[in-house]
Design a protein around this motif. Sequence first.
Motif, PDB file in Angstrom:
ATOM      1  N   UNK A 154     -39.154 121.926   6.051  1.00  0.00           N
ATOM      2  CA  UNK A 154     -39.081 121.178   4.792  1.00  0.00           C
ATOM      3  C   UNK A 154     -39.886 119.887   4.869  1.00  0.00           C
ATOM      4  N   UNK A 155     -40.415 119.473   3.737  1.00  0.00           N
ATOM      5  CA  UNK A 155     -41.150 118.216   3.636  1.00  0.00           C
ATOM      6  C   UNK A 155     -40.325 117.263   2.787  1.00  0.00           C
ATOM      7  N   UNK A 156     -39.605 116.361   3.455  1.00  0.00           N
ATOM      8  CA  UNK A 156     -38.668 115.486   2.753  1.00  0.00           C
ATOM      9  C   UNK A 156     -39.369 114.585   1.749  1.00  0.00           C
ATOM     10  N   UNK A 157     -40.678 114.307   1.947  1.00  0.00           N
ATOM     11  CA  UNK A 157     -41.388 113.397   1.053  1.00  0.00           C
ATOM     12  C   UNK A 157     -41.854 114.073  -0.228  1.00  0.00           C
ATOM     13  N   UNK A 158     -41.938 115.422  -0.232  1.00  0.00           N
ATOM     14  CA  UNK A 158     -42.427 116.144  -1.404  1.00  0.00           C
ATOM     15  C   UNK A 158     -41.310 116.320  -2.434  1.00  0.00           C
ATOM     16  N   UNK A 159     -41.698 116.427  -3.700  1.00  0.00           N
ATOM     17  CA  UNK A 159     -40.707 116.553  -4.777  1.00  0.00           C
ATOM     18  C   UNK A 159     -39.876 117.818  -4.623  1.00  0.00           C
ATOM     19  N   UNK A 160     -40.535 118.950  -4.292  1.00  0.00           N
ATOM     20  CA  UNK A 160     -39.815 120.198  -4.070  1.00  0.00           C
ATOM     21  C   UNK A 160     -39.494 120.415  -2.594  1.00  0.00           C
ATOM     22  N   UNK A 161     -39.662 119.369  -1.780  1.00  0.00           N
ATOM     23  CA  UNK A 161     -39.294 119.401  -0.355  1.00  0.00           C
ATOM     24  C   UNK A 161     -40.023 120.497   0.422  1.00  0.00           C
ATOM     25  N   UNK A 162     -41.213 120.893  -0.022  1.00  0.00           N
ATOM     26  CA  UNK A 162     -41.938 121.965   0.656  1.00  0.00           C
ATOM     27  C   UNK A 162     -41.562 123.351   0.173  1.00  0.00           C
ATOM     28  N   UNK A 163     -40.543 123.451  -0.692  1.00  0.00           N
ATOM     29  CA  UNK A 163     -40.126 124.737  -1.250  1.00  0.00           C
ATOM     30  C   UNK A 163     -41.096 125.124  -2.372  1.00  0.00           C
ATOM     31  N   UNK A 164     -41.056 126.371  -2.812  1.00  0.00           N
ATOM     32  CA  UNK A 164     -41.848 126.805  -3.954  1.00  0.00           C
ATOM     33  C   UNK A 164     -41.086 127.865  -4.742  1.00  0.00           C
ATOM     34  N   UNK A 165     -41.473 128.026  -6.011  1.00  0.00           N
ATOM     35  CA  UNK A 165     -40.855 129.033  -6.861  1.00  0.00           C
ATOM     36  C   UNK A 165     -41.364 130.407  -6.466  1.00  0.00           C
ATOM     37  N   UNK A 166     -40.633 131.444  -6.831  1.00  0.00           N
ATOM     38  CA  UNK A 166     -41.052 132.808  -6.499  1.00  0.00           C
ATOM     39  C   UNK A 166     -42.323 133.199  -7.232  1.00  0.00           C
ATOM     40  N   UNK A 167     -42.739 132.384  -8.199  1.00  0.00           N
ATOM     41  CA  UNK A 167     -44.004 132.604  -8.891  1.00  0.00           C
ATOM     42  C   UNK A 167     -45.176 132.034  -8.091  1.00  0.00           C
ATOM     43  N   UNK A 168     -44.897 131.592  -6.841  1.00  0.00           N
ATOM     44  CA  UNK A 168     -45.903 131.096  -5.884  1.00  0.00           C
ATOM     45  C   UNK A 168     -46.539 129.774  -6.310  1.00  0.00           C
ATOM     46  N   UNK A 169     -45.782 128.936  -6.961  1.00  0.00           N
ATOM     47  CA  UNK A 169     -46.293 127.615  -7.298  1.00  0.00           C
ATOM     48  C   UNK A 169     -45.175 126.591  -7.141  1.00  0.00           C
ATOM     49  N   UNK A 170     -45.552 125.330  -7.153  1.00  0.00           N
ATOM     50  CA  UNK A 170     -44.587 124.245  -6.974  1.00  0.00           C
ATOM     51  C   UNK A 170     -44.493 123.362  -8.208  1.00  0.00           C
ATOM     52  N   UNK A 171     -45.014 123.834  -9.326  1.00  0.00           N
ATOM     53  CA  UNK A 171     -44.984 123.046 -10.560  1.00  0.00           C
ATOM     54  C   UNK A 171     -43.560 122.941 -11.086  1.00  0.00           C
ATOM     55  N   UNK A 172     -43.117 121.719 -11.340  1.00  0.00           N
ATOM     56  CA  UNK A 172     -41.749 121.524 -11.814  1.00  0.00           C
ATOM     57  C   UNK A 172     -41.604 120.122 -12.395  1.00  0.00           C
ATOM     58  N   UNK A 173     -40.869 120.033 -13.508  1.00  0.00           N
ATOM     59  CA  UNK A 173     -40.554 118.747 -14.114  1.00  0.00           C
ATOM     60  C   UNK A 173     -39.125 118.322 -13.804  1.00  0.00           C
ATOM     61  N   UNK A 187     -36.080 129.808  -5.983  1.00  0.00           N
ATOM     62  CA  UNK A 187     -36.660 128.715  -5.202  1.00  0.00           C
ATOM     63  C   UNK A 187     -36.393 128.974  -3.730  1.00  0.00           C
ATOM     64  N   UNK A 188     -37.457 128.941  -2.909  1.00  0.00           N
ATOM     65  CA  UNK A 188     -37.276 129.208  -1.481  1.00  0.00           C
ATOM     66  C   UNK A 188     -38.385 128.541  -0.672  1.00  0.00           C
ATOM     67  N   UNK A 189     -38.138 128.406   0.640  1.00  0.00           N
ATOM     68  CA  UNK A 189     -39.117 127.870   1.591  1.00  0.00           C
ATOM     69  C   UNK A 189     -39.751 129.060   2.295  1.00  0.00           C
ATOM     70  N   UNK A 190     -41.038 129.276   2.048  1.00  0.00           N
ATOM     71  CA  UNK A 190     -41.687 130.491   2.563  1.00  0.00           C
ATOM     72  C   UNK A 190     -42.100 130.366   4.013  1.00  0.00           C
ATOM     73  N   UNK A 191     -42.472 129.182   4.482  1.00  0.00           N
ATOM     74  CA  UNK A 191     -42.892 129.006   5.872  1.00  0.00           C
ATOM     75  C   UNK A 191     -42.819 127.530   6.247  1.00  0.00           C
TER      76      UNK A 191
END
Length: 564
Positions: free
Chosen positions: A105-124, A98-102
């Motif tokens: 951070x987005x404090x309102x987003x569930x993943x805070x603007x971060x994304x998985x190394x698989x290039x998506x933000x899907x997460x439960x 999990x990392x922030x690519x650019x």
Amino acid sequence: MHENLNGHSRGSNMKEVTVLFVFAWTFLAGRSGGIDPNSGYCIGTQCFTVFQEPSDFTAAQIQCSDQGGHLMTVRSTVSHDILSILLGNSTGRFWIGLHLTSGCPDAAAALKGFQWVTKDSESDLFNWAPSFDSSCSSHRCVSVSQKDDMKWIQEPCEENVDGFLCEYSFNDPCKDLTVADGETVTYRTPMGFVGEDVLSLPPGSIAIRNPAKTKYICFSEQWLQAPWNCEIHLGGCEYKCAVTPNNVPSCYCPPGQTINPANKVTCEASAEDPCLPLRCAHACYNKGDSYACMCDHGFKLARDGRSCTDFTDCKDKRKCPGENFKCVSVTEGFQCVCKDGYKMRGGLCVDVDECASAPCEHRCTNSPGGYTCSCDDGYKEDPKSPDKCILHCGKEECAAECDPNDQFQCFCPEGYIIEERGVHSFCIDIDECASENCDQGCENTFGSYVCTCSAGYKLVEEFRCVKISEGDGNTDGGLEGSGAGTTPNMPTVSVGPYPEPTRQPSVVTVGGLVGIIVCTVFVIVLVVCLAHHILSGRGKMESAGELKAPEGEAHSLHQVTGDA
């Protein structure tokens, strides 16, 4: 040496063997020179491993990618539980994918603007630590530890933590082998970890049934008994593997030993070796009622029937004809491997997506065999480090780059000064030519300046002009003073680096300068008024003293009385 066993029991055809080679190579080829994990866990069609190897985020992702996986994604309670199993007895911090690519951070987003190394933000699952930092200067990669109850902690990507976790996906898994009384089975996965109590195993896994030492390899949800294709772990042979003229893999042993007839892979002492009289260079096999010589992989039998000739010269371009393949010489022949920037998948060399490991500070574009970095608007490539970006304006005035969570944290490119206008801040180009940095001519540019010299002079050290002597090859037509002034390459001018994003810029704005001047004038006027008041008071006191002196003298006269 030892013969091939009579009546190869498996009767496997070359098509099956070739498919096995291609499939297993996908898992095994990338492990050359890699490190083995400390432990692992497989469930369904996924395996997870933990490496206690100090590493930064990028190096950890490359290590996982080289083995056909990626840094672990923790998207569900199931993967969170697996994380607890893997790190149950481990201390320290471990990278997850999990990392922030650019951007910020987005404090309102569930993943805070971060994304998985698989290039998506899907997460439960969202397991951020309470100390999450939403500022633009926050750390951009994530680690977990047993000490922090597996919470997602922000870390500097370039910092070495104690280890990392990898995740692998596969198809057609094998179930564990049935075990009879008195037997045990040990499994080794292509990812490198070993265990006995494993329920799901990926293709390419090796199983050893003890005490018989029978070997098996997992292929297409089935266990195939050794010997298998000689390219994969020597076919499971203890000593060496060779292919008979009828294309069947066979194990053989050194002189004086024969193959164990029960497991077909291990060697045991033999009082009588039928291969010895043949003096075969490599090995021999059973040919009906007699024996004949055969050669190791990468060699062919010579005319004398016992010598072996190397036919693996990589100068022959036909050796590795596949697209993006290259031939490399090895000790016992040659090997077809993928060109740089490619990796083996399904028997083909496919492009490596280097962008998956986030090598660029801002944007990354993958290309065949490589990648290129680019910068967001308002930035340009750092000439000292192509994967980094620095602020860039390119005109006389630009809006300053400010932290969205702190409007007072604003930055400008080199060669610019911040000017505050109400609630907004702007970057104004500094006219370096006003500071007389050049010997002769000076041309101000956006963010820098250029020194020039008159005709008959040349520029040295980027700012000094020295007279051109006769015979100097830099003269214009050999005549001193003729021609126009030289225009050198733009020098790099140091006006002090812009501040780190964690502290206020150390520059005085125009508004601040005006305030300082006003305060200074006010203090000077106040001092002058105070001095005038003190001097005026002293003058009045002196005048009053002069007037009262005679009066005092009259009062000091004594009254004279006569005698009665």
